[in-house]
Design a protein around this motif. Sequence first.
Motif, short mmCIF file in Angstrom:
data_model
loop_
_atom_site.label_atom_id
_atom_site.label_comp_id
_atom_site.label_asym_id
_atom_site.label_seq_id
_atom_site.Cartn_x
_atom_site.Cartn_y
_atom_site.Cartn_z
N VAL A 133 0.83 -1.21 0.00
CA VAL A 133 0.00 0.00 0.00
C VAL A 133 0.86 1.26 0.00
CG1 VAL A 133 -1.63 1.33 1.42
CG2 VAL A 133 -2.02 -1.10 1.03
N THR A 134 2.00 1.21 0.68
CA THR A 134 2.85 2.40 0.81
C THR A 134 4.04 2.38 -0.15
OG1 THR A 134 4.12 1.39 2.60
CG2 THR A 134 2.23 2.76 3.24
N ALA A 135 4.03 1.48 -1.13
CA ALA A 135 5.16 1.34 -2.04
C ALA A 135 5.48 2.64 -2.78
CB ALA A 135 4.90 0.21 -3.05
N GLY A 136 4.49 3.44 -3.08
CA GLY A 136 4.71 4.70 -3.80
C GLY A 136 5.07 5.87 -2.89
N TRP A 137 5.16 5.63 -1.61
CA TRP A 137 5.49 6.69 -0.66
C TRP A 137 7.00 6.85 -0.57
CZ3 TRP A 137 2.16 7.05 4.33
CH2 TRP A 137 0.82 6.88 4.02
N SER A 138 7.43 8.06 -0.25
CA SER A 138 8.86 8.26 0.01
C SER A 138 9.20 7.65 1.36
CB SER A 138 9.20 9.76 0.02
OG SER A 138 8.68 10.37 1.20
N ASP A 139 10.48 7.35 1.55
CA ASP A 139 10.92 6.82 2.84
C ASP A 139 10.62 7.81 3.95
OD1 ASP A 139 11.85 4.61 1.47
OD2 ASP A 139 13.97 5.14 1.64
N ASP A 140 10.79 9.10 3.67
CA ASP A 140 10.53 10.14 4.68
C ASP A 140 9.05 10.18 5.06
OD1 ASP A 140 13.18 10.87 4.82
OD2 ASP A 140 12.97 12.58 3.45
N ASP A 141 8.16 10.10 4.05
CA ASP A 141 6.72 10.12 4.35
C ASP A 141 6.33 8.93 5.22
OD1 ASP A 141 6.31 12.46 2.95
OD2 ASP A 141 5.34 11.50 1.22
N LEU A 142 6.86 7.76 4.88
CA LEU A 142 6.54 6.57 5.66
C LEU A 142 7.07 6.70 7.09
CD1 LEU A 142 5.32 3.76 5.87
CD2 LEU A 142 7.46 2.84 4.94
N ALA A 143 8.28 7.22 7.24
CA ALA A 143 8.86 7.41 8.57
C ALA A 143 8.05 8.40 9.40
CB ALA A 143 10.31 7.87 8.45
N VAL A 144 7.60 9.49 8.76
CA VAL A 144 6.81 10.50 9.48
C VAL A 144 5.47 9.90 9.92
CG1 VAL A 144 5.55 12.68 9.21
CG2 VAL A 144 7.93 12.52 8.49
N LEU A 145 4.79 9.20 9.00
CA LEU A 145 3.52 8.59 9.37
C LEU A 145 3.71 7.60 10.51
CD1 LEU A 145 0.50 7.97 9.03
CD2 LEU A 145 1.19 6.15 7.46
N THR A 146 4.71 6.76 10.41
CA THR A 146 4.95 5.74 11.43
C THR A 146 5.19 6.40 12.79
OG1 THR A 146 5.87 4.26 9.77
CG2 THR A 146 6.43 3.80 12.06
#
Length: 175
Positions: A133-146
């Motif tokens: 689901v998050t494959a298209g997200w940047s690493d930074d976006d995923l880290a911030v959401l997490t």
Amino acid sequence: MSPVAAPAAGPSATPSADRVADVRALSDHLPRFFRLVQALKQAAGVDGRDRAALVLLFPLVRVGPLRQSALAELVHADPSTVSRHVAALVEQGLVQRVADETDGRATRLLVTDAGRAAAERLREERTAHLAAVTAGWSDDDLAVLTELFGRLLDDLTAALPADSRPAFPAPREKP
């Protein structure tokens, strides 16, 4: 939506119109999130009762052997519901009842090797789904959401009355 920022000056500070709008939007997102979680469970093709039973493996793995009543209290579930789920887990060989060394009349629930493997499979499925689901997200976006989602869960937990809080902390470590 406003960018992530430091908290307001304090509880006495008057919230800005943007902050009020953001909190309202978050409030509107939560019911959608809960409905999506339910829809994902149904789409997985697993009977909801089976999945609910399997989810009980996680606190048993994390905390260790518990009495059935303590497990029900820990997960904030009706004891009769937990009893049905535990019976299914025992029947499947994922949990076994062992004598409670402090009270010979009582038993505790112990996760078997098969139960640990089932919990790990469930965790891996969840992780794979979120990775897709998050494959298209940047690493930074995923880290911030997490980070922020964990913070939200921590703050929601802290807002509960002390006797209603989960008895164990959520995992927050990074792999």
